[in-house]
Design an enzyme around this catalytic site. Structure first.
Site, mmCIF file in Angstrom:
data_model
loop_
_atom_site.group_PDB
_atom_site.id
_atom_site.type_symbol
_atom_site.label_atom_id
_atom_site.label_comp_id
_atom_site.label_asym_id
_atom_site.label_seq_id
_atom_site.Cartn_x
_atom_site.Cartn_y
_atom_site.Cartn_z
ATOM 1 N N GLU A 19 -2.821 7.730 -4.587
ATOM 2 C CA GLU A 19 -2.843 6.662 -3.875
ATOM 3 C C GLU A 19 -2.352 5.212 -4.464
ATOM 4 O O GLU A 19 -3.340 5.296 -5.558
ATOM 5 C CB GLU A 19 -4.159 6.172 -2.805
ATOM 6 C CG GLU A 19 -4.156 5.128 -2.616
ATOM 7 C CD GLU A 19 -5.572 4.391 -1.384
ATOM 8 O OE1 GLU A 19 -5.896 4.836 -0.164
ATOM 9 O OE2 GLU A 19 -6.120 4.835 -2.345
ATOM 10 N N TYR A 66 0.673 -1.129 0.118
ATOM 11 C CA TYR A 66 -0.560 -0.008 0.116
ATOM 12 C C TYR A 66 0.529 1.324 -0.032
ATOM 13 O O TYR A 66 1.807 1.489 0.657
ATOM 14 C CB TYR A 66 -1.057 -0.136 1.364
ATOM 15 C CG TYR A 66 -1.326 0.915 1.522
ATOM 16 C CD1 TYR A 66 -2.933 1.591 1.237
ATOM 17 C CD2 TYR A 66 -1.449 2.846 2.006
ATOM 18 C CE1 TYR A 66 -3.717 2.671 0.970
ATOM 19 C CE2 TYR A 66 -1.884 3.763 2.474
ATOM 20 C CZ TYR A 66 -3.189 3.425 1.409
ATOM 21 O OH TYR A 66 -3.824 4.951 1.853
#
Lengths: 361, 288
Positions: A183, A100
């Site tokens: 992101e 992530y």
């Protein structure tokens, strides 16, 4: 404004971040020419702006020969109420591990906050609560053009060092594109290198013009019209229309409506210098929502001229009841104009809100 | 006074614009009444040599400072140029920039505030209504007639809601020491923590009203940082998640910054939180 995945990925490619080979299609036939390049298995991803897209059926795997049928099915589907008019068809990557990565602006430190987690593909909140040791953070000073190598080392830790340049490139995207959020979840490692399997970018609404974005897709048509008049406007679900000046006062008006068990239809901040014409536009805009039964106008300010506001309300000439609280210069003049035309003017916002809630009961 | 003093020289950046010129004049009215110096110069690049309400305009902050003794700038420059103007003021030696401008891209604000810090320049705002110490100094656009002098400080992320509360305080006989609008943007210079620290060192302030709203957690951070008696109000209890409520900073994001959790944390710190703006004056009276 949120960019769709394929738009964010185009930006990533331009900044040297590898993404899976793919093609964007608006009808199933368009993939025929491209399928042979994408390998024996493909991933079809609906380009809709909803959270939890995968769980809602917006991401489907298919063997190459079944891809057309799967695309047909996905185009016919609705993902959390959103129609699918674009699909990103991508090669299926041989994933070794998922990570992530995100960058935001941290309000408290006023710096750029990079989050990297050893577990990707799931919510960062979930990883943070289950495996807090797997989440690493770094703050980058906003005057730095690059993430310093020592911070990259701290973020990457024991993960493959090829991830470090990807973090720096995403930082460049974040800064150059005026992003509020950049992101990659998941960021994946494969035998061929590191890829952004997904991509999310939210662009600062105050920077859309210089980013060459002329229509804010996150807004409804009425919200866009409001913005053209210089209003801040949000549609809600109730029956009491709200017009205020200043975001805080308008929010406080909505809160009072809820306190007295009413439901607001909207948030509309007319902004500074609420003159006659602006008030007319605002009243007509709110009155144009079919659910609105009554409108509360709550305006306060030293430079707001109450007589002008009153004339603006009268000019709007709408069928619904308008309840007004005005404080500023020429209050008496304003009150007289409103009373002459049968409008109710009250002294405090609480009285005005209570009158509005009673009017719809 | 926690920002500046009555005899400080002030410049207005963006003095030739409609808003800049209008409020320059009102600030000077206030300074005349209070016996202060007020706005001594304006700055607008390319408009040097003009005169606005009797005040000379210069092309740059440096040029203005060459002829005038100035410590504070009040900024009305449009959003896309405002970050640059904050840095220009800081570099020239201005000690305090009060940024009224709304809609500055947040990356510009973050850079400008970081740069100003390297020059030891404080920034209030952006998207701020300014600062007013009744009877002493007015920096910005607050409507002075609602204010009265006293011992209660006010810190707020809002403009008109601040006036509403100040009006209620004044009607209740509670005067204000200094009222500070810290701005409605996600990134701001002086935060609740910074301004509460200034109030703690101010002999004229005995209690503070904190007017917050949804988004971030700077209200709670501020309350936890001080020993001063505080009363709080949080706007946006009915704000839906992921929607920006007028202010760029007023947004409940990723389940964070909602009013209920802010109020819970403030109350856990022993801070009385008003349910409605009209309750604030009563809660303040209970504290004093």
């Amino acid at each position: 404004m949120k960019l769709l995945e394929y738009e964010a990925k185009e930006i990533f490619i331009n900044h040297g971040i590898a993404v899976p080979d793919g093609v964007i299609i608006t009808q199933p036939e368009e993939m025929v020419l491209h399928l042979h390049k994408l390998g024996p298995e493909v991933v079809l991803k609906a380009q809709v702006d909803v959270g939890g897209r995968g769980k809602a059926g917006g991401i489907l795997m298919a063997k190459s020969e079944d891809a057309m049928a799967t695309a047909n099915r996905l185009f016919g589907a609705s993902i959390k109420g959103m129609p699918v008019d674009k699909i990103l068809v991508e090669e299926r990557l041989p994933i070794e591990h998922e990570y992530y990565l995100s960058i935001t602006i941290d309000r408290a430190s006023k710096q750029h906050l990079i989050l990297f987690a050893e577990t990707g593909g799931v919510d960062i909140e979930q990883t943070a609560s289950l495996r807090p040791e797997a989440v690493r953070k770094a703050l980058v000073h906003p005057l730095l053009a690059d993430v310093p190598p020592f911070l990259l080392r701290r973020l990457v830790g024991n993960a493959p060092k090829e991830i470090a340049p990807v973090i720096n490139r995403l930082y460049h995207v974040f800064c150059e594109k005026d992003a509020l959020l950049a992101e990659i979840n998941p960021l994946v490692t494969t035998p061929d290198g590191v890829f952004a399997a997904d991509a999310k970018l939210i662009i600062d609404d105050n920077a859309l013009a210089r980013q060459g974005i002329h229509v804010n897709r996150d807004q409804t048509e009425r919200e866009r019209e409001a913005e053209r008049h210089g209003f801040s406007y949000v549609e809600l679900a109730g029956s009491i229309g709200v017009i205020g000046n200043g975001a805080g006062l308008t929010m406080a008006t909505l809160d009072l409506i809820e306190h007295y068990r009413g439901r607001a239809a909207n948030f509309l901040d007319v902004g500074g210098g609420a003159g006659r014409e602006r008030v007319t536009h605002a009243v007509r805009l709110v009155a144009g929502m079919p659910e609105v039964q009554v409108i509360v106008v709550n305006l306060l300010g030293g430079i707001t001229r109450c007589d002008e506001v009153a004339e603006g309300i009268v000019d709007a000439n709408i069928p619904q009841k308008v309840i007004v609280r005005l404080a500023g210069t020429n209050e008496e003049k304003g009150r007289n104009i409103l009373q002459e035309h049968g409008y109710m003017m009250l002294d405090t916002m609480e009285e005005a809100v209570r009158a509005a809630v009673e009017a719809v009961q | 006074m926690i920002f500046g003093a009555r005899d400080d020289g002030i410049i207005v950046q963006g003095a030739t614009g409609t808003q800049g010129a209008f409020h320059l004049d009102l600030m000077n009215d206030y300074a005349r009444g209070a016996g202060g110096r007020g706005v001594v110069a304006g700055v607008t690049p390319g408009k040097g040599g003009q005169v606005v309400h009797g005040v000379p305009v210069y092309d740059s902050v440096r040029e203005a400072l060459a002829s005038h003794d100035v410590v504070t700038s009040v900024l009305f420059v449009p959003g896309k140029a405002a970050g640059d103007s904050i840095m220009e003021a800081a570099e020239a030696g201005i000690e305090l920039v009060v940024a009224i401008t709304e809609h500055i891209p947040v990356h510009d604000t973050a850079k400008a505030i970081a740069y100003a810090r390297t020059c030891s320049c404080s920034v209030v705002g952006p998207n701020s209504p300014g600062i007013l110490s009744p009877g002493e100094i007015k920096l910005g656009i607050m409507p002075a007639q609602l204010f009265s002098r006293g011992n209660v400080g006010v810190i707020s992320r809002s403009g008109t809601l601040t006036y509403e509360v100040v009006d209620e305080l004044t009607r209740a006989g509670i005067g204000q020491s200094t009222v500070v609008g810290i701005g409605g943007d996600p990134i701001i210079g002086e935060t609740f923590v910074d301004v509460l620290d200034r109030f703690a060192r101010d002999p004229l302030t005995d209690a503070v009203v904190v007017i917050g709203e949804v988004g971030g957690n700077l209200e709670e951070e501020g309350a936890a940082s001080t020993d001063l008696p505080i009363v709080a109000y949080i706007a946006g209890k009915s704000a839906p998640p992921e929607k920006r409520m007028g202010h760029a900073g007023a947004i409940v994001e990723g389940g964070e910054g909602d009013a209920a959790s802010k109020i819970r944390r403030l109350e856990a710190l022993g801070v009385p939180v008003a349910e409605k703006p009209s309750e604030i004056a009563t809660l303040v009276r209970d504290l004093l």
